[in-house]
Motif scaffolding. Structure first.
Motif, PDB file in Angstrom:
ATOM      1  N   ARG A   2       0.909  -1.165  -0.038  1.00  0.00           N
ATOM      2  CA  ARG A   2      -0.247  -0.008   0.120  1.00  0.00           C
ATOM      3  C   ARG A   2       0.683   1.116   0.088  1.00  0.00           C
ATOM      4  N   GLU A  46       0.473  -0.976  -8.131  1.00  0.00           N
ATOM      5  CA  GLU A  46      -0.531  -0.628  -7.149  1.00  0.00           C
ATOM      6  C   GLU A  46       0.209   1.413  -7.984  1.00  0.00           C
ATOM      7  N   ASN A 106      -6.156   7.854  -3.624  1.00  0.00           N
ATOM      8  CA  ASN A 106      -5.064   7.691  -2.626  1.00  0.00           C
ATOM      9  C   ASN A 106      -5.793   5.903  -2.549  1.00  0.00           C
ATOM     10  N   SER A 107      -5.481   5.053  -1.826  1.00  0.00           N
ATOM     11  CA  SER A 107      -5.334   3.750  -2.407  1.00  0.00           C
ATOM     12  C   SER A 107      -5.175   2.403  -1.035  1.00  0.00           C
ATOM     13  N   GLU A 108      -5.854   2.374  -1.743  1.00  0.00           N
ATOM     14  CA  GLU A 108      -6.861   0.219  -0.400  1.00  0.00           C
ATOM     15  C   GLU A 108      -6.070  -0.407  -0.742  1.00  0.00           C
ATOM     16  N   SER A 127      -6.686  -2.111  -6.064  1.00  0.00           N
ATOM     17  CA  SER A 127      -7.739  -1.034  -5.406  1.00  0.00           C
ATOM     18  C   SER A 127      -7.609   0.056  -4.983  1.00  0.00           C
ATOM     19  N   ARG A 169     -14.141   4.511  -4.178  1.00  0.00           N
ATOM     20  CA  ARG A 169     -12.907   3.100  -4.714  1.00  0.00           C
ATOM     21  C   ARG A 169     -13.949   1.978  -6.633  1.00  0.00           C
ATOM     22  N   TYR A 211     -11.584  -1.165  -8.578  1.00  0.00           N
ATOM     23  CA  TYR A 211     -10.658  -2.645  -8.450  1.00  0.00           C
ATOM     24  C   TYR A 211     -10.466  -3.134 -10.004  1.00  0.00           C
TER      25      TYR A 211
END
Length: 452
Positions: free
Chosen positions: A41, A140, A151-153, A186, A197, A199
């Motif tokens: 992440r 990612e 932002n990133s999950e 995601s 969000r 993915y």
């Protein structure tokens, strides 16, 4: 990890022990799995998980009585106790006239088909955690590089290898190994209450067949950005178009309705539908267990029967039930080679590489005459009644206005009845084999939308 041959020996040994302990018949399953999962992440390693397991399952029959037990303790003493307990339990169980092993004359004989499911082979090479980490980071990074992503999950990569064996007391023994690889990203886009969000992911039996990490990342980022600041839908009747990512669930409900247990228990909305027009004439659905390196390919079913490609729906007509041996006996029919077996309990029913055949129209043409509709990319909740076919699920996606995709929409419900929905289906021509169950883009006229 044990080789398939060693796994088969374990299962056969347990069956021999059961027969020696007084069982009239028995079957045993051995399952082993080793997996590693890497998550990252914001460009940094977040977690590494590794798991390994070995389990044995035993089903014994004493007359018309049966019992099932399982264990992960594979020591000789534990197996001896397991067998004694299973036989004792079976002697006290109620009789079941339909239970039993698969018909002996139907068992698979000879060498199984070559399905190319194992990317490693009996050498059991170690999975490279550093290589998985690099794949996850690349996916990612590509997602975070899409303009509008805020932002990133995280990104994830996984690799696994499993070995599965089945042996029966009436002459079947078989085993096979399969590898699996996964890669995903995601991310979130937008800010505040309008943040969304999405993915993207890829799965494959062979690592070389995974989608490129930059392609997965870009797709995840672009999907998330496209969903920012969703609007609302007005309530009323409308045409709904399902993205292939979510459309496969529609044929999943079909599988539940035509499985042997649902038919014998009379708990299916398709109870009397065999041999009738269930879908629109343009719909054909097949199951192909022999697809090379397919995500759900297998050389034999959970009872040791051979498997083969099955035509489930042809031009809208329902052609078959999906039957294990017990449900087939109860219905006076033959098992179809769709039995599924875990280490615990008796067989159930499953499909392999299930798919809806492609139609004739490109997706753009499929929606070109829709003045006002909705394109669904996400389904939420489990509001499906398998007995009545009533269907109601939360959804998100995009409006269709004047035959084109318009702005994002969310927090609405789509509803109908699966019998009516199936008759109104039109498949596009964009079928791809990416998942265990695959469909093209699907259009259904006459559904109801409840807006938020």
């Amino acid at each position: 990890m044990l080789t398939p041959h060693q796994a088969q020996d374990r299962a056969q040994d347990l069956v021999a022990r059961a027969k020696a302990a007084g069982a009239d018949a028995a079957d045993a399953v051995f399952a082993a799995d080793a997996a590693i999962e890497i998550s990252v992440r914001l460009g940094a390693l977040e977690d590494v998980g590794r798991s390994e397991s070995q389990d044995l399952g035993l089903r014994v029959f004493v007359g018309a009585r049966s019992a099932s037990v399982s264990t992960s303790d594979l020591t000789p003493a534990a197996l001896s106790a397991l067998v004694e307990r299973a036989v004792a339990m079976a002697r006290e169980a109620p009789e079941d006239a339909w239970a039993g092993l698969a018909p002996e004359e139907r068992l698979m004989r000879g060498a199984p088909p070559l399905l190319d499911l194992d990317d490693v082979g009996d050498a059991g090479e170690d999975i490279d955690p550093a290589g998985l980490r690099d794949l996850a980071l690349a996916a990612e990074d590509a997602a975070r590089g899409v303009p509008g992503v805020t932002n990133s999950e995280g990104g994830g990569a996984s690799a696994s290898r499993s070995v599965w064996a089945l042996a029966t007391s009436h002459g079947f023994a078989g085993a096979y190994a399969a590898t699996g690889y996964g890669l995903s990203a995601s991310v979130l886009a937008g800010t505040g209450g309008g943040m969304q969000r999405d993915y993207a992911h890829s799965s494959a039996r062979h690592r070389s067949r995974l989608d490129a990490p930059d392609a997965i990342g870009r797709q995840a980022g672009e999907r998330a950005v496209a969903r920012v600041e969703p609007g609302k839908l007005a309530s009323g009747p409308t045409t709904v178009v399902f993205d292939p990512r979510v459309g496969a669930s529609l044929i999943g409900h079909l599988v539940g309705a035509i499985g042997g247990q649902a038919i014998t228990r009379r708990t299916s909305f398709l109870l009397d539908a065999l041999g009738t027009q269930v879908f629109a004439p343009g719909v054909t659905i097949r199951d192909d267990p022999h697809r090379p390196h397919g995500l759900r390919s297998r050389p034999f079913d959970g009872e040791g029967l051979p498997v083969s490609p099955t035509l489930i729906v042809e031009a809208g007509m329902l052609e078959t039930w999906l039957l294990d041996s017990a449900s087939a006996r109860q219905l006076g029919l033959e098992p179809t080679g769709h039995a599924a077996r875990g280490v615990g309990g008796g067989p159930g029913v499953t499909t392999s590489n299930l798919y809806m055949a492609a139609g004739h129209l490109p997706p753009a043409t499929l929606i070109a005459d829709i003045a006002d509709g909705v394109f669904v990319t996400e389904l939420i909740g489990q509001g499906v009644n398998g007995v009545t076919g009533d269907y109601s699920r939360g959804a998100a996606g995009f409006r269709i206005v004047g035959g084109r995709l318009a702005g994002p929409v969310a927090e609405f419900t789509i509803a109908g009845n699966l019998r009516d929905m199936y008759r109104q289906m039109t498949p596009a021509n964009d079928l791809e084999f990416r998942y265990g169950s695959n469909v093209p883009t699907i259009r259904i006229d006459g559904m109801t939308v409840a807006g938020g």
